[in-house]
Enzyme design. Structure first.
Site, short mmCIF file in Angstrom:
data_model
loop_
_atom_site.label_atom_id
_atom_site.label_comp_id
_atom_site.label_asym_id
_atom_site.label_seq_id
_atom_site.Cartn_x
_atom_site.Cartn_y
_atom_site.Cartn_z
NE ARG A 33 15.65 -15.37 -89.20
CZ ARG A 33 16.71 -15.87 -89.38
NH1 ARG A 33 17.81 -16.24 -88.93
NH2 ARG A 33 17.22 -14.69 -89.85
CE LYS B 259 18.55 -19.32 -80.57
NZ LYS B 259 19.40 -19.07 -79.66
CD GLU C 174 15.44 -15.13 -72.90
OE1 GLU C 174 14.87 -14.80 -73.80
OE2 GLU C 174 16.56 -15.45 -72.48
CG ASN D 49 14.54 -11.28 -91.33
OD1 ASN D 49 14.16 -10.56 -90.70
ND2 ASN D 49 15.92 -11.88 -92.22
N GLY D 50 13.17 -8.28 -92.60
CA GLY D 50 14.05 -6.98 -92.72
C GLY D 50 12.76 -5.48 -92.53
CG HIS E 174 23.92 1.79 -52.40
ND1 HIS E 174 24.24 3.24 -51.27
CD2 HIS E 174 25.11 1.30 -52.34
CE1 HIS E 174 25.81 2.32 -50.66
NE2 HIS E 174 26.14 1.57 -51.78
CD1 TRP F 261 8.96 -11.01 -83.35
CD2 TRP F 261 9.84 -9.35 -84.23
NE1 TRP F 261 9.62 -10.64 -81.86
CE2 TRP F 261 9.64 -9.51 -82.56
CE3 TRP F 261 10.16 -8.82 -84.71
CZ2 TRP F 261 10.07 -8.09 -81.73
CZ3 TRP F 261 10.53 -7.45 -84.16
CH2 TRP F 261 10.07 -7.44 -82.66
CD GLU G 222 22.03 -15.00 -69.63
OE1 GLU G 222 22.05 -13.83 -70.18
OE2 GLU G 222 21.66 -16.38 -70.91
CB CYS H 2 10.86 -12.69 -91.01
SG CYS H 2 9.70 -11.24 -90.60
CE LYS I 101 18.19 -17.80 -71.26
NZ LYS I 101 19.41 -16.67 -71.20
O1 M6R Z 1 22.34 -13.71 -81.51
P1 M6R Z 1 23.08 -13.15 -80.67
O2 M6R Z 1 23.93 -13.48 -79.48
O3 M6R Z 1 23.19 -11.70 -81.11
O4 M6R Z 1 21.34 -12.14 -80.22
C1 M6R Z 1 21.89 -12.00 -78.66
C2 M6R Z 1 20.81 -11.62 -78.09
O5 M6R Z 1 19.26 -11.07 -79.22
C3 M6R Z 1 19.69 -12.85 -77.79
O6 M6R Z 1 21.55 -13.37 -76.89
C4 M6R Z 1 19.35 -12.62 -76.38
O7 M6R Z 1 18.78 -12.38 -75.21
C5 M6R Z 1 18.65 -14.01 -75.90
N1 M6R Z 1 17.23 -14.15 -76.14
C6 M6R Z 1 18.35 -15.05 -74.48
O8 M6R Z 1 18.16 -15.97 -74.36
#
Ligand code: M6R
Length: 612
Positions: A27, A607, A491, A102-103, A507, A76, A484, A2, A488
């Site tokens: 956000r 984000k 997501e 927000n929260g 395994h 969100w 990672e 948000c 990527k």
């Molecule tokens: O702002 P932060 O680095 O604490 O965020 C952590 C994760 O939410 C963030 O890395 C998320 O996994 C990303 N969408 C990955 O691309």
């Protein structure tokens, strides 16, 4: 999670609010709304499900709403599905009070039941509506708006950044914060609130960050801030020195692509000021060499990609320091009764500096007596402010939900921190130290080289974009890199993918490999190249389509077994993930592009994750 923006000045508020929301849309983007107060039309609220452009069309870019004072929100969803009614702002029953939030208000059910018993009627399923309704209820009883705001803040539990409009307060809005980001922006003849500086940078670079428990009354000619006891507070101002264009697409189709391309420069900015006369120095670090020598144990906590940085860090720090490094997901840490005490250094990694799980882990670690060092991108964010030491990554604003340049700069800071500690502890010899420093300085150039090869990656993505499932395999640092790379891909392209330590395949997971399964084989960790090759041969024998990544020095060897080979330049072994990640980011990007996905705003994500 948000985004909130508020404006008061002499210009029409609605277009300014919409512009601010556009910059905060990363956000949360399932619905948006604005509330504006004007002498002629009173309190007007317009909100709508869907992207901001739907709201913009509804209010003709803001032109249909008069008034120079207002608040806006991009959502969100947490409580209640994304629809017009659940969108913010929320109004009190008498429509005199509008609230954006927000929260999460954790005890909203209990408050809602109380208000229902008092005859209050609710319109939405959200937790936020109780704030508007409870405030109106107290205000009706007392006639004291600020007193009622404080009563509400004492009654609600959870996290909040709030923007409040009241039709009886025609020249100001009220803001409050606890465990959710909110900053104040000081303009000329106008003032702002925002979840993030990107929303106000066009108008002002003069900001201050609200602390937990603070309440602000924002007028065109000034902002008065009060602490939790209602006493006036003098705020320290910060100057935002980055350019507005840093938060704009600058001709690129997507922020993610722009941010991938910005990595060499971001990494350069992160490295350069910290290497002086061939030595790594962290002038901002308060920890003394004696304190570094006293560290008994290192614990890394983070979420998502930042956690994956920590995975690389675990391998590299243990190698450099010859002492145990634990790593845990921040969301697990606080409930795991972790083995942390006064001798532990807890390293919290976060791009946003606002991730609630990471913040909660930080507070838990502090409670247990640990020293906290954070690696953060957003200056002045909550995690940065609550840490004993903060090392900023200087990646600049990262807008795409999928992190790229923040990941790369976090990785560099952690590697450099490991080097710095190793020198203090005497666990690295001069030759190795000099070799790594020299490779660190060469890294941005090598990253540029990797980016030049993007067409090959685009071609491979066009060949494999319609696979339903992808496995990333690798050993040691390549396993961390695979985690990672896999995140990527999934997501932004919604392709199912998994990352495995290659040695684990036999395994269990190898049962999933069949004709045409796509396996991305990571072979940049040269010490285990031969072992990696054996695992590649195993999946090949079971019919997998393979895309391999290796270093220039190993490409010929790899080509003997694999047709599709991507390469990165050789560098010091601990830095190889910094190069290896780039082709993997590009692969995910091009796959998502081929699949027609909304790359910068993937479904269900946001984000900055400020809920648990
Ligand atoms: O702002 P932060 O680095 O604490 O965020 C952590 C994760 O939410 C963030 O890395 C998320 O996994 C990303 N969408 C990955 O691309």
């Amino acid at each position: 999670m948000c985004g909130i923006v508020g404006f008061v000045g002499t210009e029409q508020a609605a277009p300014i609010l919409l512009d601010g929301l556009e910059r905060l849309e990363y956000r949360g983007y399932d619905s948006a709304g604005i509330a504006v107060l004007s002498e002629k039309n009173g309190l007007q609220v317009r909100k709508s499900k869907g992207r901001l452009k739907v709201l913009k069309a509804l209010v003709d870019g803001g032109r249909t709403m008069d008034g120079v004072l207002g608040v806006g929100h991009t959502r969100w969803a947490t409580h209640g599905e994304p629809n017009d009614i659940n969108s913010h702002p929320h109004l009190s029953q008498d429509s005199h009070i509008a609230v954006v939030h927000n929260g999460i208000i954790e005890n909203y059910m209990e408050i809602k039941e109380f208000l229902l018993s008092q005859g209050v009627e609710f319109r939405s399923e959200t937790d936020t509506e109780v704030v508007a309704q409870l405030l109106a209820y107290y205000y009706r009883l007392s006639g004291d708006l600020m007193g009622s705001v404080y009563r509400v803040l004492h009654r609600i539990e959870g996290a909040y950044a709030l923007g409040i409009l009241c039709s009886d307060l025609p020249d100001a809005f009220i803001a409050a914060r606890k465990d959710a980001p909110l900053l104040l922006g000081y303009g000329e003849g106008c003032n702002f609130i925002a979840s993030d500086v990107t929303a106000v940078i066009k108008h002002t670079r003069d900001v201050s960050y609200m602390e937990d428990g603070e309440v602000a009354v924002v007028r065109a000619d000034g902002i008065q801030v009060y602490n939790a006891m209602g006493q006036p507070v003098e705020k320290t101002h910060s100057f935002i020195d980055w350019d507005v264009s840093a938060a704009e697409k600058g001709g690129y189709e997507h922020f993610m692509f722009k941010e991938i391309m910005e990595q060499p420069e971001a990494v350069r900015k992160t490295i350069s000021p910290r290497i002086k006369e061939g030595r790594i120095c962290f002038e901002e670090l308060k920890m003394t060499p004696e304190e570094i020598r006293e560290i008994g144990k290192i614990f890394i906590v983070a979420c998502g990609s930042s956690y994956h940085v920590g995975m690389v860090g675990k391998y590299n720090l243990e190698r450099l320091l010859r002492r145990p490094v634990d790593i845990m997901l921040a969301s697990e840490f606080r409930y795991a009764d972790p083995l942390v005490d006064e001798d532990t250094l807890v390293i919290v990694i976060s791009q946003s500096g606002e991730t609630l799980d990471s913040m909660a882990a930080l507070r838990e670690a502090r409670k247990l007596g640990a020293r906290i060092l954070s690696i953060v991108n957003v200056v002045g964010s909550s995690i940065a402010r609550e840490s004993d030491d903060v090392l900023y990554t200087w990646a600049g604003p990262e807008i795409a939900v999928a992190t790229t340049k923040a990941y790369s700069t976090q990785l560099i800071v952690l590697d450099m921190l490991g080097m710095y500690f190793a020198e203090v502890l005497g666990t690295i010899d001069r030759g190795n130290y000099d070799a790594i420093v020299s490779e660190l300085q060469a890294l941005p150039y090598k990253m540029e080289e990797v980016l030049e090869n993007k067409e090959t990656i685009q071609y491979l993505a066009s060949r494999y974009f319609n696979h339903d499932s992808v496995f990333y395999i690798g050993r040691n640092l390549d396993f961390a890199l695979g985690l990672e790379s896999s995140l990527k891909l999934k997501e932004i392209s919604y392709v199912h993918s998994e990352a495995y330590a290659s040695g684990e395949l036999k395994h269990g997971t190898i049962s999933l490999i069949e004709d045409g399964t796509l396996v991305v084989a990571l072979g940049t960790y040269v010490p285990l190249f031969d072992k990696a090759m054996s695992n590649i041969v195993e999946v090949k024998a079971r019919g997998a389509d393979i895309v391999a990544l290796t270093t220039d020095s190993k490409k010929e060897e790899m080509r003997k077994t694999v047709e599709n080979v991507l390469t990165v330049p050789d560098t010091h072994i601990i830095l190889e993930p910094s190069l290896g990640i780039i082709p993997m980011q590009l692969f995910a990007y091009y796959v998502a592009l081929q699949r027609g996905c909304d790359i910068d705003k993937p479904r269900n994500l946001a984000k900055s994750v400020t809920v648990e």
